[in-house]
Each structure stands twice: as C-alpha cells, then as structure tokens.
Write an enzyme that holds these catalytic residues in place. Structure first.
Site: not given
Ligand code: KDG
Ligand code: MG
Length: 398
Positions: A308, A312, A258, A335, A232, A208, A279, A398, A159, A37, A206, A122, A147
């Site tokens: 994961h 994407d 991930e 997921e 997560e 992130h 993940r 991130w 995000y 991605n 999550d 989600h 989630r």
């Molecule tokens: O490309 C980034 C996404 O795949 C990501 O942000 C998604 O964190 C994510 C998840 O747990 O699916």
């Molecule tokens: Mg994630």
C-alpha cells in the site's frame, strides 16, 4: 549500543505524518513511520506513553526480541494503533542496524532481486473526459500501470475521485453511495478506457470494500473482458469466507489487505489462495520484520506483494517499502501516489522515482532524514476520511 532517546514527531506538510526518531548512545539514529490516517493522535499517545519508556536503555540491534516484547508483552495484541506503533519501532531499528553496517537496508534483507521497482499511479475523473486527461497525465509521468477510479452517475462525490478542493477539517465529509449505479456504470468505463488506450496498458481498480461477496463476484465477472491487473478490496475482508464465493465466480485477479495488520487477517485468504496480491503497508503491519514473513507465507501460495502506497504513508514508510520490494522474490507491484514538494523537503530521501520505477538508493540505512525544524513549522491539522451514506441516510461500508 543502547537507545538513549526516542521522540515522536507529528507534522503536516500537506497531510499528517507521525514519525518516530530513535537515538543511540553512539550517535546513530533511526526513523520509523507510524502514520494512521485520521487517528494519528492515538498512535502518538501509544508511542509516547507506552512504548518509548520501554525502549530506553535497550539494545537497538535486538530487533526481533524488541518486536516480540512489544507485541506479546502488551497482552492486547493486534489492531491498527498498536501495529502502527510497533511498525515505527521495527523500521527505526532496521534503519539503525543498516546504518551501523554501512549498507542500504535492502542488502540486509538479502540484496536486490531486481534492478528497479515497478509502480502504479492513480488516475481519476468525475466523467470519462476528465478520466482520460488524468490517465494521460500519469502516462506522461512514466507510470507503467494505472489505477482507474471514476464518478458514478447520480452521485455527487465519490471517494478516490478528485473533486478539486477537498473540504477537510475536524469533521468527516459525507459522500453518498449507490451500489447498483456503480455496478452498472463501471464496466462501460473500462470499455471506454480500453477503446481509447488499447489492450496493453496495465489497469487496476479499487472497490474500497463497498460490495457484498455476491456483488463483488458479479463485478469481477463483468470486468473480465477488460483484463484488469487486479480488482482491489472488492468486499470487506473481515469476512474472509466471503472471498471463497467471489473466487468461485471470477478470474479477475484480486488484491486485499491495506487495512489488515497481522498475518492472522490473511490466514484463509492466503492459505486457500483466494487472492493474488497482499496489500499491507510496512507502516500498518508492524514493520519490515512481520511483512517479510507475510510475503514468505504468500510465496508458498503463488501470491505476490503489492505494498500500500497512498499519500498517507510517509516517505519514511515509503522508503521501507521500496527496500523490501527490491529484496523479496515474490514482488508484484508497488503503489506510489507520491507526496507534496514540501513533504519531500521535510523528509529528504535517497529513493528515486524515474520513468514509473522506484529505487531505494545506496545510502546506508533507509536513506531518509527528517528536517525537524521544517516539520515543526507545519503542525498537525485534524483531518478525517469521508463517510459514505446511502440515499436513505444509512451508513455504508468502506
Ligand atoms: O487512508 C486511506 C487511504 O490510504 C486509502 O483510501 C487509499 O485505498 C487506498 C489505496 O489503495 O491507496
Ligand atoms: Mg485501496
């Protein structure tokens, strides 16, 4: 049998996907996902210029040997671009081998260890009412686990939370971030969700990668009363040692990986049992072959899989994941964010999603095809993930 052609197909039926199609002299073809991605073109170039020429004329049945030649032979090991490219080759060769055997891939991985694959979906909302609507929508779709992501008071865009139309294009969107506000608000969100939906619903969150280890420790502790299935990416895990601190302070289960692309990223985390779920995606971890080895390593430490599965990862990567999920013993959860209707048309597939559970189907190979004409009608469009800035303008993790 010999590989006579390999093509990279870049398409955007909703979002960008990179697919490798390998052809053999006996007419059997295989597909692999190499989608990264926001950095898709780097993988396209790596595959076209440096991998495809090495594949031509080789025996597609020699999956492990081909994998080792691409990994060790490049001298430059690891990294997301390299590992996504190798993943596409690995998965395409497994697809070919299983088609030649006349079996769905999961049969070659040891056969089914379960009847179906449990997923999570989600739910998100800028505020609690919007979040509740989103949870109800996922429940109506049958998801057995959800989630939960929400807006943070004082922040305009967060995000992972749906904000209507997503501004995309050639430059990343800037989102603002405030760790204090997030840590203060999130336990109240889970309290409200538990009051509305009861104690039984399986809930995940999550973070992130946005917290330091001590902040992650506090969040894990604060969320303990709400019985999460996992927290997560609580902290950026390049610093694997940081997870020791988090682990000492909380019994909230932890999921990470991930953005990892080799087993070396997990050495401390798995070896010291600092996490509960791994993940990594087939697509970003070098394929089915190394991910299977990671799951075996994780099993020695009572750690389970949680592949994961965002939008994407293409349906090709999704199909590969579902075959592994069905076959391995230490499966945890998958997921499944789903794809647009057009994406399903570009990639017709045998896998099914029914009442919150996936099954890979019984078609030989991965059970997936690529409609190249339709793919070509939806060309690549530049799109980037957002970046986070603090209120003074500093770029945040991130
Ligand atoms: O490309 C980034 C996404 O795949 C990501 O942000 C998604 O964190 C994510 C998840 O747990 O699916
Ligand atoms: Mg994630």
């Amino acid at each position: 049998m010999k590989i006579v052609d390999a093509r990279v197909v870049l398409t955007s039926p909703g979002r960008n996907f990179v697919t490798l199609k390998v052809e053999t002299d006996e007419g059997v073809t295989g597909l692999g996902d190499a989608t990264l991605n926001g950095r898709e073109l780097a993988v396209v170039g790596y595959l076209r210029d440096h991998v495809v020429p090495l594949l031509l004329g080789t025996d597609p049945h020699r999956i492990e040997d081909t994998w080792q030649a691409l990994y060790r032979g490049a001298y430059w090991r690891r990294g997301p671009v390299t590992m996504a490219a190798i993943a596409a080759v690995d998965v395409a060769l497994w697809d070919i081998k299983a088609k030649v055997a006349g079996l769905p891939l999961y049969q070659l991985l040891g056969g089914a260890s379960r009847e179906r694959v449990r997923t999570y979906g989600h739910a998100s909302g800028r505020d609690i009412p919007e979040l509740f609507d989103s949870i109800r929508a996922r429940l109506a779709e049958g998801y057995p686990a959800i989630r939960v992501q929400t807006g943070v008071p004082g922040l305009e865009r967060v995000y992972g939370v749906h904000h209507g139309a997503t501004p995309d294009g050639a430059r990343p969107v800037v989102e603002d971030w405030d760790t204090g506000a997030y840590l203060r608000s999130l336990p109240g969100v889970f309290d409200a969700v538990r009051q509305e939906f009861g104690p039984e619903l399986t809930l995940l969150h999550d973070a992130h990668h946005r917290l330091t280890p001590i902040q992650a420790a506090r969040l894990g502790k604060d969320l303990e009363p709400y019985d999460l299935f996992w927290l997560e990416d609580c902290t950026p895990a390049e610093n694997q040692d940081g997870l020791r601190l988090v682990r000492r302070h909380t019994t909230t289960p932890l999921a990470i990986g991930e953005v990892f692309n080799t087993v070396f990223d997990y050495q401390t985390l798995v070896g010291e049992q600092l996490i509960d779920y791994v993940r990594s995606a087939v697509t970003h971890f070098g394929g089915v072959s190394p991910l299977r080895k990671l799951f075996d390593f994780a099993a020695q430490h009572q750690i389970k899989s949680a592949i994961h599965g965002p939008e994407d990862i293409s349906p090709v990567g999704t199909a590969a994941a579902i075959h592994l999920d069905l076959a391995i013993h230490n499966f945890g959860i998958q997921e499944y964010a789903g794809h647009t209707a057009l994406t399903h048309e570009v990639f017709p597939h045998a896998y099914t999603f029914t009442d919150g559970y996936l099954h890979p189907g019984e078609a030989p190979g991965l059970g997936i095809e690529l409609d190249e004409e339709l793919a070509a009608a939806h060309p690549y469009e530049p799109a980037y993930l957002p970046i986070n800035r603090l209120q003074d303008g500093t770029i945040h993790d991130w």
